[in-house]
Enzyme design. Structure first.
Site, PDB file in Angstrom:
ATOM      1  N   ASP A  51      56.844  41.111  84.953  1.00 32.63           N
ATOM      2  CA  ASP A  51      56.567  40.711  86.669  1.00 32.63           C
ATOM      3  C   ASP A  51      54.947  42.463  86.570  1.00 32.63           C
ATOM      4  O   ASP A  51      54.888  42.558  85.286  1.00 32.63           O
ATOM      5  CB  ASP A  51      57.507  41.826  85.826  1.00 32.63           C
ATOM      6  CG  ASP A  51      58.945  40.827  87.243  1.00 32.63           C
ATOM      7  OD1 ASP A  51      58.379  39.578  87.306  1.00 32.63           O
ATOM      8  OD2 ASP A  51      60.015  41.084  86.694  1.00 32.63           O
ATOM      9  N   TYR A 111      62.578  44.367  73.994  1.00 34.16           N
ATOM     10  CA  TYR A 111      62.123  45.413  75.451  1.00 34.16           C
ATOM     11  C   TYR A 111      62.019  46.952  74.665  1.00 34.16           C
ATOM     12  O   TYR A 111      63.592  47.158  74.594  1.00 34.16           O
ATOM     13  CB  TYR A 111      62.467  44.915  76.811  1.00 34.16           C
ATOM     14  CG  TYR A 111      61.517  44.092  77.522  1.00 34.16           C
ATOM     15  CD1 TYR A 111      60.609  43.773  77.916  1.00 34.16           C
ATOM     16  CD2 TYR A 111      62.592  42.263  76.963  1.00 34.16           C
ATOM     17  CE1 TYR A 111      60.062  42.613  78.528  1.00 34.16           C
ATOM     18  CE2 TYR A 111      62.309  40.921  77.590  1.00 34.16           C
ATOM     19  CZ  TYR A 111      60.677  41.289  78.433  1.00 34.16           C
ATOM     20  OH  TYR A 111      59.683  40.053  79.197  1.00 34.16           O
TER      21      TYR A 111
END
Lengths: 253, 253
Positions: A51, A111
């Protein structure tokens, strides 16, 4: 010919990885740099979509087109640098089999979510970590994290707008570490729902600030109710940090 | 009343610390934030002048004027944040004696110089470290560093434009460390000549790349000839990292 590239980028200046109309994206910048170098249209396939504002220490993509057959892929990172802005780097390149797919052949991805955990925010982590002024209880967060590991339906940790039909994901590990002023949440999974890492991070933080009791976590997961989990933390602290592929045979060199 | 403030800043967006006409400086931004908060003209005195693009992990300055006598200095960092840009932070504040001088009362200062020592530059260290693609020999650099320690005339390590009459400085320590891809040069001294850290760093790098033989260093120092030392490295890698004052009695709380 198909090449696999490992890149890094600072996401602050980009509307995410994937090409969009009328927005500056990492893929857009990369495509124009690669096409300037190879002087032909190219087809890019990324391992993920990050994003706006999200960073990547290690992101993989394939490039297909009329590539210079006799140039060693080892030279590409150096050759391409001059065409790229300073906030994107090509770190390594390999030839791969035509059947290789940068997204479908991922075994798991990791992540990291970075939190600056001091009363005053550091100028050096602005847009690179989220600021949490209250001291987090790392032990409590790690106890909580253990409940997430394994295969679960993570509907409670998916933002509206997520299109996944199957909402079961298999979390390999989820760990919280403090190093000085910085708290790092590390999570690996075979896949992630929309905003899943940022909502898990927000939930762990709520536990670390004793806003959510540790005992509630298993019920929150089981509830499949987004409203019961913690907030979606901002993109600034999120980094794609590792991608592991199913089979190394794809890598030709 | 006089307050002592410890601040941090990312120097990338500033023409150095000290106020200049027609240029954005850290001091200028800080002065306007403090004057907005205290609603009166204030007198700022910094511990040092950092050049354009140089960063500070820990920089000290005093503030004098019609300050709120009955506000605890502990509250100032929180109160002032809203008036400051994200790349400057006030970390701590103390009341100090009127006789305290932020610059003259420094015993020694420490600077760090950061080098990204990989073939490809990291997007995360762009403008925050200097890029050296050739592998540096850290052992050799540390052997070289030892020759700098102690009181020497450092004329060979002063850029043109330096106004110092006495060019003797007393280096307390000078050390080189590798941590992963990052090489850090750390140097402390009772004072620094103009661009001294950046020229010492450039000379150490030349030794680490075997451009300057280790045996030449003592002669280069003794020569007092700027042309014989290494290049002035760019400001991006330089951080003021520590300031030690002569006497803690100045600190009232």
């Amino acid at each position: 010919m198909k090449l696999l590239l490992e890149i890094s980028y600072l996401g602050t200046g980009y509307h995410g990885y994937q090409v969009q109309k009328n927005a500056v994206t990492v893929e857009g910048r990369l495509q124009s740099a690669l096409e300037k170098f190879y002087k032909c249209p190219l087809m890019l396939v990324g391992c993920s979509r990050t994003d706006a504002g999200v960073h990547a220490e290690s992101f993989f993509l394939t490039v297909e087109g009329d590539l210079y057959e006799n140039m060693s892929p080892k030279k590409l990172p150096f050759a391409i640098t001059q065409f790229l802005p300073e906030d994107i780097s090509v770190n390594r390149a390999w030839r791969v089999e035509d059947g290789f797919h940068a997204r479908y052949d991922v075994m798991y991805k990791e992540y990291k979510y970075l939190i600056w955990n001091e009363p005053i925010m550091s100028p050096f982590f602005c847009k690179r970590a989220w600021h949490c002024p209250l001291r987090l209880d790392i032990e409590l967060m790690n106890e909580c994290a253990a409940s997430f590991v394994g295969a679960h339906d993570f509907s409670a940790f998916m933002a509206q707008g997520g299109s996944a039909k199957n909402t079961v994901r298999d979390i390999k590990y989820l760990e919280v570490e403090r190093e000085g002023s910085l708290v790092t949440i590390k999570v690996a999974s075979n896949g992630f729902l929309y905003n899943m890492v940022r909502i898990i991070a927000g939930t762990l933080v709520d536990v670390g600030m004793k806003r959510i009791p540790l005992g509630d976590i298993e019920n929150i997961i089981a509830s499949r109710d987004r409203k019961r989990a913690g907030p979606t933390l901002p993109p600034d602290g999120l980094y794609l940090s590792r991608v592991v592929y199913k089979n190394d045979k794809f890598f030709k060199n």
